[in-house]
Write a protein that holds these residues in place. Sequence first.
Motif, PDB file in Angstrom:
ATOM      1  N   VAL A 170      26.604 147.614  83.540  1.00 45.24           N
ATOM      2  CA  VAL A 170      26.209 146.278  83.101  1.00 45.24           C
ATOM      3  C   VAL A 170      27.416 145.558  82.501  1.00 45.24           C
ATOM      4  N   GLY A 171      28.265 146.293  81.809  1.00 44.91           N
ATOM      5  CA  GLY A 171      29.457 145.693  81.211  1.00 44.91           C
ATOM      6  C   GLY A 171      30.397 145.108  82.249  1.00 44.91           C
ATOM      7  N   LYS A 172      30.592 145.832  83.363  1.00 43.74           N
ATOM      8  CA  LYS A 172      31.456 145.320  84.438  1.00 43.74           C
ATOM      9  C   LYS A 172      30.862 144.067  85.060  1.00 43.74           C
ATOM     10  N   VAL A 173      29.555 144.043  85.226  1.00 37.45           N
ATOM     11  CA  VAL A 173      28.898 142.877  85.817  1.00 37.45           C
ATOM     12  C   VAL A 173      29.057 141.681  84.888  1.00 37.45           C
ATOM     13  N   ALA A 174      28.816 141.875  83.591  1.00 35.95           N
ATOM     14  CA  ALA A 174      28.924 140.772  82.625  1.00 35.95           C
ATOM     15  C   ALA A 174      30.358 140.261  82.540  1.00 35.95           C
TER      16      ALA A 174
ATOM     17  N   GLY B 237      31.336 141.235  92.418  1.00 34.96           N
ATOM     18  CA  GLY B 237      32.397 142.238  92.345  1.00 34.96           C
ATOM     19  C   GLY B 237      32.136 143.276  91.271  1.00 34.96           C
ATOM     20  N   GLY B 238      31.602 142.860  90.140  1.00 37.70           N
ATOM     21  CA  GLY B 238      31.303 143.799  89.067  1.00 37.70           C
ATOM     22  C   GLY B 238      30.162 144.732  89.405  1.00 37.70           C
TER      23      GLY B 238
ATOM     24  N   LEU C 236      34.435 136.104  83.677  1.00 42.27           N
ATOM     25  CA  LEU C 236      35.793 135.798  84.127  1.00 42.27           C
ATOM     26  C   LEU C 236      35.850 135.030  85.436  1.00 42.27           C
ATOM     27  N   LEU C 237      34.994 135.387  86.385  1.00 43.95           N
ATOM     28  CA  LEU C 237      35.116 134.817  87.732  1.00 43.95           C
ATOM     29  C   LEU C 237      33.862 134.122  88.251  1.00 43.95           C
TER      30      LEU C 237
END
Length: 67
Positions: A29-33, A46-47, A38-39
Amino acid sequence: MSKVPDKCPMCGEKAQWKLVDTTNKGFSVGKVAAGAVLLGPLGLVGGALGKKKQCYYCGKCGFNHEY
């Protein structure tokens, strides 16, 4: 992803060296957020993508490994 050998690296067996599982690891979830912040929408996608892992098993000696 590392290269998958065509035979068991422990005993050299080719016939019983088989793919037994494929999983997608690395989703969080952290990568998605972070990707979304950011993008934007592209970062959101991508997350959510993870790293594809394949697990191989040797029926002769019992060796298994993820590549």
